[in-house]
Scaffold this motif. Structure first.
Motif, PDB file in Angstrom:
ATOM      1  N   PHE A 260      49.502  30.689  46.303  1.00 10.51           N
ATOM      2  CA  PHE A 260      49.346  31.347  47.609  1.00 10.51           C
ATOM      3  C   PHE A 260      49.896  30.445  48.689  1.00 10.51           C
ATOM      4  N   ASP A 261      50.287  31.063  49.792  1.00 12.10           N
ATOM      5  CA  ASP A 261      50.833  30.358  50.943  1.00 12.10           C
ATOM      6  C   ASP A 261      49.681  30.050  51.906  1.00 12.10           C
ATOM      7  N   ARG A 262      49.308  28.784  52.002  1.00 11.95           N
ATOM      8  CA  ARG A 262      48.148  28.395  52.807  1.00 11.95           C
ATOM      9  C   ARG A 262      48.322  28.787  54.270  1.00 11.95           C
TER      10      ARG A 262
ATOM     11  N   VAL B   4      49.439  35.541  41.840  1.00 12.06           N
ATOM     12  CA  VAL B   4      50.071  35.299  43.130  1.00 12.06           C
ATOM     13  C   VAL B   4      49.321  36.101  44.173  1.00 12.06           C
ATOM     14  N   ILE B   5      48.758  35.404  45.166  1.00  8.05           N
ATOM     15  CA  ILE B   5      47.986  36.059  46.226  1.00  8.05           C
ATOM     16  C   ILE B   5      48.788  36.020  47.512  1.00  8.05           C
ATOM     17  N   SER B   6      48.987  37.174  48.120  1.00  2.00           N
ATOM     18  CA  SER B   6      49.762  37.248  49.361  1.00  2.00           C
ATOM     19  C   SER B   6      49.102  38.225  50.316  1.00  2.00           C
TER      20      SER B   6
ATOM     21  N   PRO C 149      42.069  30.061  52.467  1.00  4.71           N
ATOM     22  CA  PRO C 149      42.640  29.070  51.540  1.00  4.71           C
ATOM     23  C   PRO C 149      41.598  28.142  50.926  1.00  4.71           C
ATOM     24  N   ALA C 150      40.574  27.764  51.691  1.00  3.77           N
ATOM     25  CA  ALA C 150      39.523  26.901  51.154  1.00  3.77           C
ATOM     26  C   ALA C 150      38.735  27.620  50.067  1.00  3.77           C
ATOM     27  N   VAL C 151      38.517  28.917  50.252  1.00  2.00           N
ATOM     28  CA  VAL C 151      37.811  29.714  49.239  1.00  2.00           C
ATOM     29  C   VAL C 151      38.674  29.849  47.985  1.00  2.00           C
TER      30      VAL C 151
END
Length: 321
Positions: free
Chosen positions: A273-275, A316-318, A257-259
């Motif tokens: 995205f879902d952290r 959307v990233i999953s 998530p930080a990236v």
């Protein structure tokens, strides 16, 4: 009511649902099917996603559409879906003006130097000092007979300071000041902090509410808040130089998530995205900052990720199943 109004309301409702914490791959697939079922559906969704892209590119701090609208919807959570979607449509249309009023954007839009997401700029100043702005950055210049001062409004800047013993060179942010004579360093604004990375020589860093200066030397990084300055790490100066030269993000064992947060700042739209779902994934990589799609593809090749493109402004990233 025109024939397009129900479609616009439905498109707004889809975008709200996709940006809620419970959104998943199944919901994204249903949204895809809805867009494919009628060309007017796709056009309405793209129009609203365009507003999202403008908001994300302009706001000083990126956030999901759901977070930006959450306060507005609090009093309407029990309203029927059509009314909620109509309100969403109105607010989405007004978000750019709202952001201009509520944030630092007037200063950013009128900045002396600024870049768009994914754009780099090298500029030589009147004293032959040089500043390099990475994507989505902005600064103001203030030169006079007594001092040379730049105010970093957002993003990151690499500073090469020309020696001038009569006029100190100062980089200012909300959190404090970095004072130098002849040196080379990077200043980055993050959420509520300023990071200083020294490449050559040294600077004196001071917090806004604390007059005690801390010396930061080549190969060191310091974190500045309004109350304090602390050394946080040593850095490989060559690696930092190479990353700036090639517009790269170099990460070592960082949470995904930080990236993604750093990549999102260089994307002209919105990355969703879902952290929590991705928090356990770690990244060690060299990623292009001026090509967000390629960076996401590289991450998807190395990690169990799926990257879905809904428009030029929405990714959307999953986690891949």
């Amino acid at each position: 009511m025109s024939n397009l109004e129900p479609i616009n309301e439905r498109a707004a409702d889809w975008l709200i649902r996709l940006n809620e914490p419970g959104a998943d791959e199944r919901l994204a697939a249903e949204f895809d099917a809805w867009k494919r079922s009628d060309a007017r559906h796709a056009a309405a969704a793209e129009r609203l996603q365009g507003f999202i892209g403008q908001m994300s590119a302009l706001r000083a701090q990126k956030a999901s559409v759901h977070a930006a609208l959450d306060a507005a919807f609090t009093s309407r959570k029990r309203s029927y879906r059509g009314k909620r979607a109509a309100t969403a449509l109105m607010l989405l249309a007004l978000l750019p003006a709202w952001a201009l009023w509520r944030s630092e954007l007037p200063g950013y839009l009128l900045a002396d130097l600024r870049t768009q997401p994914g754009q780099w700029l090298v500029h030589e100043l009147a004293d032959q000092s040089r500043v390099t702005l990475n994507g989505n950055s902005a600064l103001d210049l203030q030169y006079d007979g007594r001092q040379r001062r730049i105010r970093l409004l957002r993003g990151e800047v690499l500073v090469d300071v020309a020696h001038d013993s009569s006029r100190p060179f100062i980089v200012e942010t909300e959190q404090g000041e970095i004072r130098a004579l002849g040196t080379r360093f990077v200043v980055a604004r993050a959420e509520g902090v300023t990071l200083v990375t020294m490449l050559e020589s040294r600077v004196a860093a001071t917090a806004s509410d604390n007059p005690q200066a801390l010396e930061v030397n080549a190969g060191e990084q310091a974190r500045i808040t309004r109350d304090d300055v602390q050394l946080t790490a040593t850095v490989d100066t060559r690696s930092v130089e190479d990353a700036w030269r090639h517009h790269q993000l170099v990460v070592k064992d960082q949470p995904l998530p930080a990236v993604l947060d750093q990549l999102a700042r260089q994307f002209p739209g919105h990355m969703q995205f879902d952290r929590e779902a991705l928090a356990d994934l770690r990244v060690s990589a060299v990623l292009p900052l001026d090509d967000s799609d390629r960076a996401l593809n590289l991450l998807a090749e190395a990690l169990p990720l799926q990257v879905r493109e809904f428009s030029p402004w929405l990714r959307v990233i999953s986690r891949a199943r």
